[in-house]
Design a protein around this motif. Structure first.
Motif, mmCIF file in Angstrom:
data_model
loop_
_atom_site.group_PDB
_atom_site.id
_atom_site.type_symbol
_atom_site.label_atom_id
_atom_site.label_comp_id
_atom_site.label_asym_id
_atom_site.label_seq_id
_atom_site.Cartn_x
_atom_site.Cartn_y
_atom_site.Cartn_z
ATOM 1 N N TYR A 120 34.883 -24.447 -29.638
ATOM 2 C CA TYR A 120 35.841 -25.208 -30.690
ATOM 3 C C TYR A 120 37.140 -25.874 -29.883
ATOM 4 O O TYR A 120 37.743 -26.857 -30.451
ATOM 5 N N PRO A 123 42.455 -24.711 -31.144
ATOM 6 C CA PRO A 123 42.595 -24.520 -32.516
ATOM 7 C C PRO A 123 43.364 -25.611 -33.135
ATOM 8 O O PRO A 123 44.592 -25.728 -32.820
ATOM 9 N N VAL A 128 40.127 -19.828 -36.726
ATOM 10 C CA VAL A 128 39.198 -20.866 -36.819
ATOM 11 C C VAL A 128 37.891 -20.526 -37.618
ATOM 12 O O VAL A 128 37.241 -19.683 -37.454
ATOM 13 N N HIS A 132 35.331 -25.679 -38.273
ATOM 14 C CA HIS A 132 36.352 -26.371 -37.458
ATOM 15 C C HIS A 132 35.897 -27.473 -36.441
ATOM 16 O O HIS A 132 34.814 -27.463 -35.994
ATOM 17 N N ILE A 134 34.629 -29.277 -33.470
ATOM 18 C CA ILE A 134 33.967 -28.933 -32.205
ATOM 19 C C ILE A 134 34.496 -29.842 -31.015
ATOM 20 O O ILE A 134 34.287 -31.010 -31.009
ATOM 21 N N ASN A 232 30.757 -16.874 -36.957
ATOM 22 C CA ASN A 232 31.900 -16.335 -35.883
ATOM 23 C C ASN A 232 31.545 -14.979 -35.843
ATOM 24 O O ASN A 232 31.570 -14.108 -37.042
#
Length: 305
Positions: A120, A123, A128, A132, A134, A232
């Motif tokens: 990511y 942030p 996140v 989100h 990349i 995640n």
């Protein structure tokens, strides 16, 4: 069910292997022992000492095992190594992963790929989520996200089944007290030995630390997942580095004062991953609080001193 764990002598991999064997899976481990420890190998697992870059040997292993699923944890994990030796980083993390993806296509094995929050970058918002932007800040982040693209492409072209797990900061027993990812292990090791841990910056930076057993559980949940997905794996909770030191001191009954050093270029101030999608679609959630996880890690580290 037959499963292969690449990197099965490493920190996360060996903990996963223990759990798989406990759950009754026929478990095979592939590890070149460059960073993995043979003493972490579960004696019930069948072990192949091999590099994932060795195409012919990997083909031979897959022909021998014919796995139903592959947990791919073998990786180059050090950010600084990725910066100073990008060729090595790319070979292991990208080319090695392509070898595994190809074999999963050939043997119709489900692939559970261990990715990272490093994909990511800085942030744009917290926590996140998986959608989100990349934008990796290091070669390591690039080399972890690139196999994700190959995996999704192979899923479209060849119907390879997969789950991608993006971990926040994992910690726990068997983590080596070195490298950037092992900050809890480093701090515990220093404080146990009455040495001064170093904090880069003012210590107000925050991270989302997840205990290794929760990561192991996420891998098992991914194995059961009906559909392909990217998730995640985190606690969705932040703790500052200063607070982390306080908790470790308290658990170990110490009062070691850290040394504050200049902030490192490229370090992000705050990191936290949203785990709601994993909770909903994988029927998974973290069970260990930061206190429980640190206590177990301290006990392990004290026993190996």
């Amino acid at each position: 069910m037959k499963v292969i764990v690449t990197g099965g002598c490493g920190f996360i991999g060996s903990n996963l292997v223990d759990r798989l064997i406990k759950e009754g899976f026929e478990t095979y481990v592939i590890d070149n022992l460059s960073t993995g420890k043979i003493e972490f190998l579960n004696p019930i697992a069948k072990f192949y000492q091999s590099d994932i870059l060795d195409v012919q040997k990997m083909k031979s292993i897959f022909e021998d095992v014919k796995p139903n699923a592959v947990f791919h944890l073998a990786a180059q994990i050090d950010v600084q190594t990725s910066i100073h030796n990008p060729d090595l980083d790319a070979q292991i993390n990208i080319l090695g992963s392509i070898n595994l993806i190809e074999l999963c296509k050939t043997y119709k094995s489900k692939l559970i790929y261990s990715s990272s929050a490093a994909v990511y970058g800085t942030p744009l918002y917290l926590p996140v989520c998986e959608q989100h932007l990349i934008q990796p800040l290091s070669n390591y982040g690039i080399s972890k996200v690139t196999p994700e693209l190959y995996i999704r492409c192979y899923a479209r072209l060849y119907n390879v089944k997969f789950t991608i797990l993006r971990y926040s900061n994992v910690y726990g027993p068997r983590q080596m007290p070195k490298g950037e990812g092992g900050v809890i292990s480093i701090f515990i090791n220093k404080i146990i030995n009455d040495e001064t841990p170093a904090i880069f910056g003012d210590g107000q930076q925050t991270r989302d630390f997840i205990y290794v057993e929760d990561v192991v559980s996420a891998n098992l949940s991914a194995l059961k997942a009906e559909k392909n997905g990217t998730y995640n794996i985190s606690t969705n909770k932040r703790i500052s580095i200063n607070e982390l030191i306080k908790k470790i001191n308290c658990i170990l009954n110490k009062n070691i004062v850290p040394a504050y050093k200049q902030e490192r270029i490229g370090d992000i101030d705050h990191s936290c991953l949203d785990n709601q999608l994993a909770k909903m679609e994988l029927n998974w959630q973290p069970k260990y609080s930061i206190i429980e996880g640190i206590t177990k890690t301290c006990q392990f580290n004290e026993n190996i001193q």
